[in-house]
Every structure is written in structure tokens, then in C-alpha cells.
Design an enzyme around this catalytic site. Structure first.
Site, short mmCIF file in Angstrom:
data_model
loop_
_atom_site.label_atom_id
_atom_site.label_comp_id
_atom_site.label_asym_id
_atom_site.label_seq_id
_atom_site.Cartn_x
_atom_site.Cartn_y
_atom_site.Cartn_z
N ASP A 132 0.83 -1.19 0.00
CA ASP A 132 0.00 0.00 0.00
C ASP A 132 0.87 1.26 0.00
OD1 ASP A 132 -2.22 -1.60 0.17
OD2 ASP A 132 -2.48 -1.32 2.33
N ARG A 133 0.29 2.35 -0.46
CA ARG A 133 0.97 3.64 -0.48
C ARG A 133 1.62 3.96 0.87
NH1 ARG A 133 -0.08 9.25 -2.41
NH2 ARG A 133 -1.61 8.42 -3.88
#
Length: 248
Positions: free
Chosen positions: A69-70
Site C-alpha cells: 500500500d501507499r
């Protein structure tokens, strides 16, 4: 994008290299490739913008073998060519890659180790990344173990046995100990929070037959240092950081 404008040097993030794969230490806050959110961000920079610098003489640039994820930092695997990517993809899909995450959670579990076995499904079909616990969803299993505790928080090793979107974040929140800094499933503000305290700390990848798995580890990111220290971290990787002691 001009490489001089990029905020970090990807070469300094390289933690493993061989003929088939690279492993880099992904920074928190950077998406791995363009997505719906990146178009509205102040900067459209993604990790993909940096990959040409990691050719090391190979005609094509390496590509992602999996995703983070970011807002998650840590070990990210790249395949150096198509055959390597196919092999790595099979290992990740079959669950043969051992993944250990570190998380600092609010409160913490009463026990020292356990499992969270809750199926997950999209909360909103138009936002497929936004997940919820749903009895009709896909099976999802996370093993966890407490590595340390502090006032109002705990430091956990998390092992996702399955690989659902946002699995660790949803499971921890559903179990009553959301991950610190989680603005989607926890209590953090949308802006100005401490940052998501979730880190892909280590991987064991059985890449080569008749050889021990390749083991790599990424140092804890700076934004997690204070909370980790409050929970007993001493600035190094413990001898055993996995959650595997909670297996039945």
C-alpha cells in the site's frame, strides 16, 4: 520526470540483488504505481518512476512481483525479467513467501499470540480497495505475536497467511487494536496524523531449489521509531520477529 527532482535515491533503497530479483526498502507515502488517488495528489510521483535506474545491465527494467500500500513501508520485491517475474508471482500467489510485518497498534491484544480469521469483502464496489469484514467475503487469516508493549500501545509481528487488500489493517481494527496512524480503519485524522505504523519488515523467499530461502529485512522507518521505542524496541531487528509461534 527529471530524476534530479525525485525526493529520494532509489539506489540507496536497494537491500538485495541477484540474477533474478531485487528487493528494495519502499518508503511510506509513495504509491508503487499510478492509481486513482495519484492524479489528485500534489505530486504524481510513484515508485514506478524510479525503476529504470535498477536495470544493472539488463535490457528491460525490473517490475513489481507484488504490491505494498501507499502508506506501508518496507520490503518490496522486483523481478528482473519475465521468467523471474513469473516464478516470483507463483511463489507469492501460492503463499510460499513468508511475510513478516511490524505494526504498532493502539491498545493491544490481551494475549501474547493468536490468529484473526475473518473474511473480507469490498465495502463499496466503486472503491474496491476499501474493505470490511463480511461473512460472505473471501477467507482471510492473519497470525500475530506481541513483540513489546508500551503505555496505550503494542508492537506486533503480523503474518498474513492470505493476501487480501488491506487485510492487516482491517483485521487489527476488527480485533479491537487498530494500527496507529490508520486514517481509514483506525482513529487517526485524515491529515496531520503520525503516519501509518505498518512496515513490511522481513521476507523469506524460497526462490532457488535445494537452497535455503532468501531472507531479507528492511529497517524500521523513522516515523515509527518513537512508538516502537516506547514499546521496547532497541533499534535493531530481534532474533525472532515472526508470528509463526501462534500456529495451531
Amino acid at each position: 520526470m527529471n530524476e534530479k527532482e525525485l525526493p529520494f535515491d532509489i539506489m540507496s533503497r536497494l537491500i538485495y540483488r541477484d540474477a533474478l530479483m531485487l528487493v528494495i526498502d519502499k518508503p511510506a507515502g509513495m504509491p508503487v504505481h499510478p492509481g486513482p488517488r495519484s492524479g489528485t495528489a500534489k505530486s504524481n510521483e510513484t515508485l514506478s518512476d524510479h525503476l529504470d535506474a535498477l536495470r544493472f545491465g539488463v535490457p528491460r527494467r525490473p517490475e513489481l512481483a507484488h504490491r505494498l500500500d501507499r502508506d506501508t513501508s518496507g520490503c518490496l520485491v522486483l523481478g528482473r525479467h519475465r521468467k523471474a517475474l513469473d516464478k516470483l508471482g507463483r511463489l507469492f500467489r501460492s503463499g510460499k513467501v513468508e511475510k513478516t510485518y511490524w505494526a504498532v497498534v493502539e491498545g493491544g491484544p490481551a494475549d501474547e499470540a493468536g490468529e484473526i480469521d475473518l473474511p473480507l469483502a469490498p465495502r463499496d464496489p466503486s472503491r474496491g480497495w476499501w474493505m470490511k469484514v463480511d461473512p460472505a467475503g473471501q477467507p482471510a487469516l492473519t497470525r500475530w505475536r506481541v513483540l513489546g508493549r508500551g503505555e496505550g500501545l503494542a508492537w506486533l509481528a503480523l503474518t498474513p497467511v492470505t493476501g487480501r487488500t488491506h487485510q492487516l489493517r482491517v483485521h487489527c481494527a476488527a480485533a479491537g487494536f487498530p494500527i496507529r496512524g490508520d486514517a481509514i480503519y483506525g482513529h487517526a485524522p485524515r491529515t496531520g496524523g503520525p503516519g501509518l505504523h505498518l512496515h513490511a519488515a522481513a521476507l523469506a523467499i524460497p526462490l532457488y531449489p535445494n537452497r535455503a530461502a532468501v531472507r531479507v529485512a528492511a529497517p524500521a522507518p523513522a516515523h515509527m521509531h518513537a512508538a516502537l521505542t516506547a514499546a521496547g524496541w532497541r533499534g535493531t531487528m530481534p532474533a525472532d520477529t515472526t508470528a509463526e509461534t501462534s500456529k495451531a
